[in-house]
Design a protein around this motif. Sequence first.
Motif, PDB file in Angstrom:
ATOM      1  N   HIS A 339      53.169  42.636  20.483  1.00 47.55           N
ATOM      2  CA  HIS A 339      54.411  42.266  19.929  1.00 47.55           C
ATOM      3  C   HIS A 339      55.325  43.101  20.149  1.00 47.55           C
ATOM      4  O   HIS A 339      56.494  43.050  19.506  1.00 47.55           O
ATOM      5  CB  HIS A 339      54.116  41.735  18.502  1.00 47.55           C
ATOM      6  CG  HIS A 339      53.985  42.818  17.471  1.00 47.55           C
ATOM      7  ND1 HIS A 339      52.546  43.404  17.634  1.00 47.55           N
ATOM      8  CD2 HIS A 339      54.192  43.590  16.467  1.00 47.55           C
ATOM      9  CE1 HIS A 339      52.173  44.198  16.615  1.00 47.55           C
ATOM     10  NE2 HIS A 339      53.337  44.277  15.937  1.00 47.55           N
ATOM     11  N   TRP A 340      55.136  44.593  20.437  1.00 47.65           N
ATOM     12  CA  TRP A 340      56.174  45.514  20.310  1.00 47.65           C
ATOM     13  C   TRP A 340      56.904  45.313  21.494  1.00 47.65           C
ATOM     14  O   TRP A 340      56.459  44.698  22.888  1.00 47.65           O
ATOM     15  CB  TRP A 340      55.202  47.045  20.539  1.00 47.65           C
ATOM     16  CG  TRP A 340      55.126  47.700  19.152  1.00 47.65           C
ATOM     17  CD1 TRP A 340      54.433  46.937  18.139  1.00 47.65           C
ATOM     18  CD2 TRP A 340      55.151  48.798  18.859  1.00 47.65           C
ATOM     19  NE1 TRP A 340      54.280  47.699  17.067  1.00 47.65           N
ATOM     20  CE2 TRP A 340      54.662  48.995  17.385  1.00 47.65           C
ATOM     21  CE3 TRP A 340      55.715  49.916  19.307  1.00 47.65           C
ATOM     22  CZ2 TRP A 340      54.504  50.166  16.801  1.00 47.65           C
ATOM     23  CZ3 TRP A 340      55.710  51.441  18.626  1.00 47.65           C
ATOM     24  CH2 TRP A 340      54.962  51.231  17.275  1.00 47.65           C
ATOM     25  N   PRO A 341      58.360  45.809  21.540  1.00 47.03           N
ATOM     26  CA  PRO A 341      59.253  45.312  22.509  1.00 47.03           C
ATOM     27  C   PRO A 341      58.986  46.047  24.048  1.00 47.03           C
ATOM     28  O   PRO A 341      59.622  45.668  24.981  1.00 47.03           O
ATOM     29  CB  PRO A 341      60.527  45.634  22.087  1.00 47.03           C
ATOM     30  CG  PRO A 341      60.459  46.656  20.998  1.00 47.03           C
ATOM     31  CD  PRO A 341      58.914  46.341  20.536  1.00 47.03           C
ATOM     32  N   HIS A 342      58.336  47.158  23.907  1.00 46.60           N
ATOM     33  CA  HIS A 342      58.614  48.171  25.086  1.00 46.60           C
ATOM     34  C   HIS A 342      56.871  48.741  25.267  1.00 46.60           C
ATOM     35  O   HIS A 342      56.557  49.600  24.105  1.00 46.60           O
ATOM     36  CB  HIS A 342      59.515  49.125  24.858  1.00 46.60           C
ATOM     37  CG  HIS A 342      61.041  48.772  24.448  1.00 46.60           C
ATOM     38  ND1 HIS A 342      61.638  48.043  25.348  1.00 46.60           N
ATOM     39  CD2 HIS A 342      61.527  48.959  23.481  1.00 46.60           C
ATOM     40  CE1 HIS A 342      62.823  47.624  24.510  1.00 46.60           C
ATOM     41  NE2 HIS A 342      62.507  48.082  23.433  1.00 46.60           N
ATOM     42  N   ILE A 343      56.329  48.631  26.210  1.00 50.96           N
ATOM     43  CA  ILE A 343      54.978  49.299  26.352  1.00 50.96           C
ATOM     44  C   ILE A 343      55.225  49.845  27.603  1.00 50.96           C
ATOM     45  O   ILE A 343      55.177  49.324  28.785  1.00 50.96           O
ATOM     46  CB  ILE A 343      53.823  48.312  26.442  1.00 50.96           C
ATOM     47  CG1 ILE A 343      53.876  47.757  24.920  1.00 50.96           C
ATOM     48  CG2 ILE A 343      52.442  48.941  26.627  1.00 50.96           C
ATOM     49  CD1 ILE A 343      52.708  46.791  24.565  1.00 50.96           C
ATOM     50  N   LEU A 344      54.791  51.224  27.763  1.00 51.01           N
ATOM     51  CA  LEU A 344      54.534  51.756  29.097  1.00 51.01           C
ATOM     52  C   LEU A 344      53.307  52.277  29.328  1.00 51.01           C
ATOM     53  O   LEU A 344      52.470  53.218  28.649  1.00 51.01           O
ATOM     54  CB  LEU A 344      55.415  53.279  28.991  1.00 51.01           C
ATOM     55  CG  LEU A 344      55.745  54.242  30.014  1.00 51.01           C
ATOM     56  CD1 LEU A 344      56.087  53.520  31.362  1.00 51.01           C
ATOM     57  CD2 LEU A 344      56.470  55.583  29.788  1.00 51.01           C
ATOM     58  N   ARG A 345      52.805  51.746  30.497  1.00 53.42           N
ATOM     59  CA  ARG A 345      51.367  51.949  30.969  1.00 53.42           C
ATOM     60  C   ARG A 345      51.530  52.976  32.280  1.00 53.42           C
ATOM     61  O   ARG A 345      52.184  52.699  33.142  1.00 53.42           O
ATOM     62  CB  ARG A 345      50.756  50.938  31.155  1.00 53.42           C
ATOM     63  CG  ARG A 345      49.086  51.013  31.822  1.00 53.42           C
ATOM     64  CD  ARG A 345      48.056  51.387  30.796  1.00 53.42           C
ATOM     65  NE  ARG A 345      47.049  51.668  31.159  1.00 53.42           N
ATOM     66  CZ  ARG A 345      45.860  50.899  31.313  1.00 53.42           C
ATOM     67  NH1 ARG A 345      45.967  49.717  31.109  1.00 53.42           N
ATOM     68  NH2 ARG A 345      44.730  51.662  31.948  1.00 53.42           N
ATOM     69  N   VAL A 346      50.847  54.106  32.041  1.00 52.15           N
ATOM     70  CA  VAL A 346      50.899  55.077  33.078  1.00 52.15           C
ATOM     71  C   VAL A 346      49.476  55.403  33.507  1.00 52.15           C
ATOM     72  O   VAL A 346      48.401  55.349  32.708  1.00 52.15           O
ATOM     73  CB  VAL A 346      51.774  56.434  33.038  1.00 52.15           C
ATOM     74  CG1 VAL A 346      52.882  55.999  32.671  1.00 52.15           C
ATOM     75  CG2 VAL A 346      50.996  57.183  31.685  1.00 52.15           C
ATOM     76  N   GLY A 347      49.142  55.729  34.987  1.00 47.80           N
ATOM     77  CA  GLY A 347      47.893  56.050  35.268  1.00 47.80           C
ATOM     78  C   GLY A 347      47.654  57.606  35.227  1.00 47.80           C
ATOM     79  O   GLY A 347      48.068  58.270  34.648  1.00 47.80           O
ATOM     80  N   GLU A 348      46.439  58.000  36.065  1.00 46.07           N
ATOM     81  CA  GLU A 348      46.070  59.298  36.174  1.00 46.07           C
ATOM     82  C   GLU A 348      47.332  60.079  37.090  1.00 46.07           C
ATOM     83  O   GLU A 348      47.965  59.638  37.927  1.00 46.07           O
ATOM     84  CB  GLU A 348      44.787  59.518  36.846  1.00 46.07           C
ATOM     85  CG  GLU A 348      43.605  59.111  36.203  1.00 46.07           C
ATOM     86  CD  GLU A 348      43.224  59.976  34.860  1.00 46.07           C
ATOM     87  OE1 GLU A 348      43.958  61.125  35.022  1.00 46.07           O
ATOM     88  OE2 GLU A 348      42.334  59.735  34.288  1.00 46.07           O
ATOM     89  N   PRO A 349      47.801  61.267  36.614  1.00 43.85           N
ATOM     90  CA  PRO A 349      48.620  61.884  37.061  1.00 43.85           C
ATOM     91  C   PRO A 349      48.148  62.538  38.614  1.00 43.85           C
ATOM     92  O   PRO A 349      46.886  62.883  38.666  1.00 43.85           O
ATOM     93  CB  PRO A 349      48.856  63.296  36.143  1.00 43.85           C
ATOM     94  CG  PRO A 349      47.843  63.292  35.593  1.00 43.85           C
ATOM     95  CD  PRO A 349      46.879  62.014  35.251  1.00 43.85           C
ATOM     96  N   LYS A 350      49.028  62.364  39.666  1.00 42.96           N
ATOM     97  CA  LYS A 350      48.660  62.967  40.996  1.00 42.96           C
ATOM     98  C   LYS A 350      49.473  63.952  41.360  1.00 42.96           C
ATOM     99  O   LYS A 350      50.896  63.984  41.159  1.00 42.96           O
ATOM    100  CB  LYS A 350      48.911  61.604  41.881  1.00 42.96           C
ATOM    101  CG  LYS A 350      47.975  60.404  41.677  1.00 42.96           C
ATOM    102  CD  LYS A 350      48.278  59.253  42.622  1.00 42.96           C
ATOM    103  CE  LYS A 350      47.323  58.176  42.231  1.00 42.96           C
ATOM    104  NZ  LYS A 350      47.498  56.988  43.165  1.00 42.96           N
ATOM    105  N   MET A 351      48.855  64.989  41.730  1.00 45.92           N
ATOM    106  CA  MET A 351      49.598  66.224  42.266  1.00 45.92           C
ATOM    107  C   MET A 351      49.983  66.531  43.869  1.00 45.92           C
ATOM    108  O   MET A 351      50.108  67.434  43.949  1.00 45.92           O
ATOM    109  CB  MET A 351      48.811  67.407  41.752  1.00 45.92           C
ATOM    110  CG  MET A 351      48.259  67.345  40.167  1.00 45.92           C
ATOM    111  SD  MET A 351      49.812  67.525  39.052  1.00 45.92           S
ATOM    112  CE  MET A 351      50.143  69.241  39.217  1.00 45.92           C
ATOM    113  N   ALA A 352      49.818  65.259  44.427  1.00 40.46           N
ATOM    114  CA  ALA A 352      50.151  65.240  45.973  1.00 40.46           C
ATOM    115  C   ALA A 352      51.545  65.812  45.924  1.00 40.46           C
ATOM    116  O   ALA A 352      52.610  65.812  45.200  1.00 40.46           O
ATOM    117  CB  ALA A 352      50.005  64.156  46.532  1.00 40.46           C
ATOM    118  N   GLY A 353      51.934  65.981  47.362  1.00 43.22           N
ATOM    119  CA  GLY A 353      53.403  66.525  47.778  1.00 43.22           C
ATOM    120  C   GLY A 353      54.430  65.740  47.562  1.00 43.22           C
ATOM    121  O   GLY A 353      55.395  65.711  47.295  1.00 43.22           O
TER     122      GLY A 353
END
Length: 581
Positions: A339-353
């Motif tokens: 019910h929260w207005p904003h949800i940010l889902r992020v994945g595993e960080p990638k260190m590629a170029g």
Amino acid sequence: MDALSGAGPRRARCSLGAASPGARAAAAPWARFSAWLECVCVVTFDLELGQALELVYPSDFRLTDKEKSSICYLSFPDSHSGCLGDTQFSFRIRQCSGQRSPWHAEDRHYNSGAPMSLQREPAHYFGYVYFRQVKDSSVKRGYFQKSLVLVSRLPFVRLFQALLSLIAPEYFSKPAPCLEAVCSEIDEWPAPVPGQTLNLPVMGVVLQVHIPSRVDKPEYSPPKPCSHENLLPAPVILSSVHELDLFRCFQPVLTHVQTLWELMLLGEPLVVLAPSPAVSSELVLALISCLQPLKFCCDYRPYFTIHDSEFKEFTTRTQAPPNVVLGVTNPFFIKTLQHWPHILRVGEPKMAGDLPKQVKLKKPSRLKTLDTKPGLYTAYSAHLHRDKALLKRLLKGLQKKKPWDTQTALLRRHLLELTQSFIIPLEHYMASLMPLQKNITAWKTPPQIRPFRQDDFLRSLEHAGPQLTCILKGDWLGLYRRFFKSPHFDGWYRQRHKEMAQKLEALHLEAICEAQNIETWMKDKSEVEVVDLVLKLREKLVQAQGHQLPVKEATLQRAQLYIETVIGSLPKDLQAVLCPP
């Protein structure tokens, strides 16, 4: 455990009041340590109890049961994270009220010189965690699991992470003597004074740090090394005590930095669902740093779990979601907080170029309880147009393999200029509400600061708006209107009004002290009026001596002389009342 966690308050804190810094350091054990840290905790996994507090050092520092429980649960990644090896992250918990005074004696002095965003927390603790989980056949569960936690009221995440990376590996191999020796070394450190560059020795290494000041130029630049000719080994220079690598933190959301900046500016409730506490805590801290130099006035939790004491408060559906930025790792929160207005889902960080795949804007209705894909789930439409030129420069920097600190500097400068362009018109309008100095006279009550009228301010934007300093187009008026309803406008206005009121008091005190005819003024005044002047002068003098009024030392001396002159003109019985032996 009971003996280690302590039953009474630390004596060091009770005696930090009236003594000089030198006398205080000599008289109060752990006084210098207290300027940096509240305590150091060790949290381990017990087969019967789960996470358990193994040690609190110094041993007489008092934590409430609720604070102990919060530290225990937040010092371990939850089972969904699967963190093997060593990992660092941070959390922030609410202090339990009534346990201790939220203001230490030296807080006022430090806070008066520190930027608003780096002042000591009066009501929260930061926890900086170094967690280790490795296979160990000698342990029943088959794994060694332990966390070393630095508890502080200072938001110096970079400094304390660097400190933990030195202490923790050594501590895990040589527990007790190592921790005691490190705490004793910290107790020798000079206090953090805004504007100073300090050398902080610990475990054979010298960390050199610059403590930011509110008069520093608000731009990204590492501190100038101070003289260290006689320091062996040469110091390890930290470029900042608090700034994170924004480019790395924002990699998956660079295309939405503008939108996220607006959500932070408006104090909107936001959930950050990340794969680990390290990612969640860094992203939350990076988000709230977007507003610098504006102080972030809402609550935020870099890492939050279902065991937190505020869990029910934040997840209730009987009222609107609170103005909080929550960093979580447990997918259960998608269901609990949908019910929260904003949800940010992020994945595993990638260190590629190349730039990692950017999260997409998605409608909240597409939020699934299970298997939610990365994305910014929100119905919010940004007021300002996206800065495409910034993204192109960042992409070009990646292609040319520019250093990440260069990319971070570019991103930080963009956010700083954006915030300044938004705030400068507010500052200019606020300054126009200040009474003119020529209207402040010695023997009259100073005029009042005029009220902030939102419509007048909005009309002023046509000629003195953010378009003068910012190339971004969009609905600036709409953004200001929403900002007026946010906790950040309330926090900014209260602080500016307080500073202006203090300036007004200081100007009035100066006007009184510059008046040459105090004896003439007293001739036709009653004793009541004269005594009233003494009391008001004394009140202003106390404020000024407590660094609450911006006045010169010469003005303070003249004010003291005036008080003595006025009291000397009164009858002996009144003198005795005003100056008791």
